[in-house]
Design a protein around this motif. Structure first.
Motif, PDB file in Angstrom:
ATOM      1  N   PRO A  80       0.810  -1.234   0.000  1.00  0.00           N
ATOM      2  CA  PRO A  80       0.000   0.000   0.000  1.00  0.00           C
ATOM      3  C   PRO A  80       0.840   1.281   0.000  1.00  0.00           C
ATOM      4  O   PRO A  80       0.455   2.286  -0.590  1.00  0.00           O
ATOM      5  N   HIS A  81       2.004   1.225   0.652  1.00  0.00           N
ATOM      6  CA  HIS A  81       2.887   2.399   0.657  1.00  0.00           C
ATOM      7  C   HIS A  81       3.445   2.653  -0.741  1.00  0.00           C
ATOM      8  O   HIS A  81       3.524   3.800  -1.188  1.00  0.00           O
ATOM      9  N   GLU A  83       2.090   1.837  -3.471  1.00  0.00           N
ATOM     10  CA  GLU A  83       1.001   2.330  -4.327  1.00  0.00           C
ATOM     11  C   GLU A  83       0.780   3.823  -4.097  1.00  0.00           C
ATOM     12  O   GLU A  83       0.595   4.585  -5.041  1.00  0.00           O
ATOM     13  N   LYS A  84       0.795   4.223  -2.834  1.00  0.00           N
ATOM     14  CA  LYS A  84       0.573   5.636  -2.502  1.00  0.00           C
ATOM     15  C   LYS A  84       1.766   6.510  -2.903  1.00  0.00           C
ATOM     16  O   LYS A  84       1.593   7.668  -3.280  1.00  0.00           O
ATOM     17  N   TYR A  85       2.969   5.953  -2.813  1.00  0.00           N
ATOM     18  CA  TYR A  85       4.205   6.673  -3.145  1.00  0.00           C
ATOM     19  C   TYR A  85       4.917   5.892  -4.246  1.00  0.00           C
ATOM     20  O   TYR A  85       5.861   5.144  -3.978  1.00  0.00           O
ATOM     21  N   ILE A 126       8.411  10.457   4.036  1.00  0.00           N
ATOM     22  CA  ILE A 126       7.386   9.479   3.671  1.00  0.00           C
ATOM     23  C   ILE A 126       7.127   8.537   4.842  1.00  0.00           C
ATOM     24  O   ILE A 126       5.972   8.214   5.144  1.00  0.00           O
ATOM     25  N   GLU A 129       4.916  10.156   7.299  1.00  0.00           N
ATOM     26  CA  GLU A 129       3.553  10.269   6.753  1.00  0.00           C
ATOM     27  C   GLU A 129       2.816   8.933   6.904  1.00  0.00           C
ATOM     28  O   GLU A 129       1.629   8.916   7.220  1.00  0.00           O
ATOM     29  N   THR A 130       3.515   7.826   6.684  1.00  0.00           N
ATOM     30  CA  THR A 130       2.870   6.512   6.808  1.00  0.00           C
ATOM     31  C   THR A 130       2.553   6.192   8.264  1.00  0.00           C
ATOM     32  O   THR A 130       1.609   5.455   8.536  1.00  0.00           O
ATOM     33  N   GLY A 133      -0.930   7.430   9.360  1.00  0.00           N
ATOM     34  CA  GLY A 133      -2.123   6.777   8.834  1.00  0.00           C
ATOM     35  C   GLY A 133      -2.474   5.480   9.464  1.00  0.00           C
ATOM     36  O   GLY A 133      -2.025   4.871  10.293  1.00  0.00           O
TER      37      GLY A 133
END
Length: 133
Positions: A80-81, A83-85, A126, A129-130, A133
């Motif tokens: 998922p990380h 995908e987001k980044y 990053i 930021e993760t 969440g």
């Protein structure tokens, strides 16, 4: 019957290998700061013995940077990380190369160490930021 006994009673999922809090880009940053400081001291000292020791220690610290980055890349960050980044794989690749033989491990250039620190700073941003969440 044996399989039934060994089957987990509860299914759990975790973001990373251990509960969060064990991973931190600060480890890579601290080692990279050492690499930069060593390169600066190397440039300011003409003693061949000092320089030889500085090169050895700098290479060891560069290797530690790579290892700390690899742990983050392979153990902390998950699909998922990425995908987001979408640039995260490239960022890690560039950072580990900057700590490798064509980077700080093979160079006494302070500028290369600064580039490595900049990449680690991007990864750090990053990372945090993760964690939000």
């Amino acid at each position: 019957m044996l399989l039934k006994l060994l089957r987990p009673k509860t299914t759990v999922s975790a973001h990373c290998d251990l509960p969060c809090g064990v991973y931190d880009p600060a480890q890579a940053r601290i080692e990279a700061e050492s690499v930069k400081a060593i390169a600066e001291k190397y440039a300011a000292n003409d003693d061949p013995e000092f320089r030889a020791r500085a090169i050895l220690i700098k290479e060891q610290r560069s290797q530690l940077v790579k290892e700390h980055l690899w742990v983050l890349w392979t153990d902390y960050f998950k699909p998922p990380h990425f995908e987001k980044y979408p640039h995260l794989h490239q960022l890690f690749n560039e950072a580990t190369k900057l700590a490798g033989a064509t980077g700080t491990k093979g160079s006494m250039d302070v500028g290369v160490a600064e580039q490595l620190l900049a990449k680690i700073a991007e990864i750090d941003k990053i990372f945090w930021e993760t964690k939000q969440g």
